[in-house]
Design an enzyme around this catalytic site. Sequence first.
Site, PDB file in Angstrom:
ATOM      1  N   LYS A  70       0.857  -1.192   0.000  1.00  0.00           N
ATOM      2  CA  LYS A  70       0.000   0.000   0.000  1.00  0.00           C
ATOM      3  C   LYS A  70       0.889   1.236   0.000  1.00  0.00           C
ATOM      4  CE  LYS A  70      -3.605   0.136   2.724  1.00  0.00           C
ATOM      5  NZ  LYS A  70      -4.361   0.148   3.989  1.00  0.00           N
TER       6      LYS A  70
ATOM      7  N   LYS B  54      -7.351  -5.977  -2.096  1.00  0.00           N
ATOM      8  CA  LYS B  54      -8.254  -5.224  -1.205  1.00  0.00           C
ATOM      9  C   LYS B  54      -8.895  -4.076  -1.981  1.00  0.00           C
ATOM     10  CE  LYS B  54      -6.458  -4.192   2.853  1.00  0.00           C
ATOM     11  NZ  LYS B  54      -5.330  -3.691   3.692  1.00  0.00           N
TER      12      LYS B  54
HETATM   13  O1  LIG Z   1      -4.811  -2.169   6.169  1.00  0.00           O
HETATM   14  C1  LIG Z   1      -4.343  -1.586   7.140  1.00  0.00           C
HETATM   15  C2  LIG Z   1      -4.048  -0.155   7.052  1.00  0.00           C
HETATM   16  O2  LIG Z   1      -2.958   0.106   6.216  1.00  0.00           O
HETATM   17  C3  LIG Z   1      -3.991   0.517   8.336  1.00  0.00           C
HETATM   18  O3  LIG Z   1      -3.424   1.797   8.208  1.00  0.00           O
HETATM   19  P1  LIG Z   1      -3.520   2.782   9.441  1.00  0.00           P
HETATM   20  O4  LIG Z   1      -3.029   2.055  10.650  1.00  0.00           O
HETATM   21  O5  LIG Z   1      -2.632   3.922   9.073  1.00  0.00           O
HETATM   22  O6  LIG Z   1      -4.947   3.183   9.550  1.00  0.00           O
END
Ligand SMILES: O=C[C@H](O)COP(=O)(O)O
Length: 234
Positions: free
Chosen positions: A28, A89
């Site tokens: 991501k 996802k």
């Molecule tokens: O899928 C999980 C996310 O990347 C969580 O990101 P975050 O902890 O910054 O909300």
Amino acid sequence: MTRLLASVANLDELALAARGGADILDLKDPKAGALGAWAPDDIARAVDTVHLWPVRPPLSATVGDLPMEPAAVTDRVARTWACGVDYVKIGLVPSGDPAACVAALAPDARRGARIVAVLFADLWDDAGRLLPDIARAGFAGAMLDTAGKGSGGLLRQKDIGQLARFVERARALGLLTGLAGSLAVRDIAALLPLAPDYLGFRTALCAGADRGGALDPAALAAVRSAVPNHADIA
Ligand SMILES: O=C[C@H](O)COP(=O)(O)O
């Protein structure tokens, strides 16, 4: 058993997260939004990289923050799945036609694509409303996350009872379940009793909880020690 999903921004972080004991490596780009996507070539490179490792943790990849238009969604999911990841996802938001997007992905799921729906706790009043459609379309899982990373995190958006109902409902439909959304180490003890299949992290893994910054091994170690490691227990 609840696993630890770590969102990683590049190949260096992929290796760091694996060394730090993350159970699921989530590709991501945190600077490109809640579900910022890696470029397809980089996703393919990550897949090739983990195939060289003696132990290969599952890889998930996000498809970006997309409008709820079936053609756009199916195209991105198919292209991401074709890179060879274990899960794709896809974020579902209430504007546009999320139900039509879910239905449009059913043929991909039937052909074997493992798709995980990401529902945003700060955008959906009843985040579980689409779960029956998601299950019927053959998705592999559903998770709750937050879209606005300045929104205070998952536990600010939904209380434990609401989260428990989401997890139970998704599990009863045969879906993998995940919870995320600016989760901090202090949140973990309250969420583990809900027994989601995984808890997802990015912000808590970065130095100073700066989501766009670099993954910090010490921060990952703190999260890892709060989420019991199934490998140690087995
Ligand atoms: O899928 C999980 C996310 O990347 C969580 O990101 P975050 O902890 O910054 O909300």
